[in-house]
Design an enzyme around this catalytic site. Structure first.
Site, short mmCIF file in Angstrom:
data_model
loop_
_atom_site.label_atom_id
_atom_site.label_comp_id
_atom_site.label_asym_id
_atom_site.label_seq_id
_atom_site.Cartn_x
_atom_site.Cartn_y
_atom_site.Cartn_z
N GLU A 44 47.49 42.70 58.00
CA GLU A 44 46.11 42.25 57.80
C GLU A 44 46.07 40.73 57.85
O GLU A 44 46.87 40.07 57.21
CB GLU A 44 45.60 42.74 56.44
CG GLU A 44 44.27 42.15 56.02
CD GLU A 44 43.98 42.34 54.53
OE1 GLU A 44 43.21 41.54 53.98
OE2 GLU A 44 44.53 43.29 53.93
N THR A 74 39.34 40.13 54.09
CA THR A 74 38.28 39.32 53.48
C THR A 74 37.01 39.39 54.33
O THR A 74 36.34 38.38 54.58
CB THR A 74 38.73 37.86 53.26
OG1 THR A 74 40.08 37.84 52.77
CG2 THR A 74 37.86 37.17 52.21
N LYS A 134 40.78 49.65 48.37
CA LYS A 134 41.68 48.55 47.99
C LYS A 134 41.45 48.26 46.51
O LYS A 134 40.33 47.90 46.11
CB LYS A 134 41.36 47.33 48.85
CG LYS A 134 41.92 46.02 48.35
CD LYS A 134 41.46 44.90 49.27
CE LYS A 134 41.77 43.53 48.72
NZ LYS A 134 41.40 42.45 49.67
#
Length: 201
Positions: A44, A74, A134
């Site tokens: 990521e 993000t 998450k």
């Protein structure tokens, strides 16, 4: 309804995911190679700056040539979703739960991993059709959080993110996290053998 069931297959045999935050194109590529050499198949790249997007494009292209998937992290806006898709991201990750971002990412063909920290957020994510989430910030939530959530929400699957390294990853996996996301640990040669051992479990 959006779903992210694709992560079930993506994370099979993958107890670790790599997060390469703010490292620039060259260093991101080097650490992605480090992750891939350890057997970590999912990487990521958080996208907060233009430099991050350049790094995502480069790492996504390198991953594609190896048949490996790279995601954008993000992702907190619809613009981020659009930028991530254009940069070649295969999935998106967010620090929180924004159903508009979830819908846009799914529509763009990128399964999304929203961030949760409370029972209410887990319940909302599940009601929206999302199985994978998450857990953030995992180091502050603690390993016991995962067992607590498994009682009322046995179908939920969590990626522990935030403050994770080779010293605590095994504890969180044993505590109920399905996957642990590591970042700076990949820069520490002393941690690499322990990370490799976790991958061989």
């Amino acid at each position: 309804m959006p779903t992210n069931h694709e992560f079930t297959e993506l994370f099979t045999g993958q107890p670790l995911m790599a997060i390469l935050r703010g490292m620039g194109e060259e260093k991101s590529l080097a650490l992605a190679e480090q992750a891939w050499s350890l057997g970590i198949g999912l990487v990521e790249i958080p996208v907060q700056t233009e430099e991050d997007l350049r790094a995502l494009r480069a790492v996504a292209a390198a991953g594609k040539s190896r048949g490996l998937l790279v995601g954008a992290g993000t992702v907190v806006s619809l613009k981020h979703v659009e930028q991530s898709a254009e940069a070649g991201a295969a999935f998106t990750v967010s620090p929180g739960l924004d159903l508009a971002v979830v819908a846009a990412s799914t529509e763009a063909g990128m399964p999304t991993l929203p961030g949760v920290a409370t029972a209410s957020e887990v319940q909302l994510a599940l009601s929206a059709g999302l199985t994978w989430m998450k857990a953030f910030p995992a180091s502050l939530l603690g390993a016991g959080w995962f067992k607590a959530m498994s009682g009322p929400f046995p179908q939920a699957r969590f990626v522990a993110t935030g403050g994770m390294d080779s010293a605590n990853a095994a504890t969180f996996l044993a505590g109920g996290a399905s996957v642990v996301a590591v970042g700076s640990a990949l820069e520490d040669p002393a941690q690499l053998p322990a990370l490799a051992k976790i991958m061989q479990r």
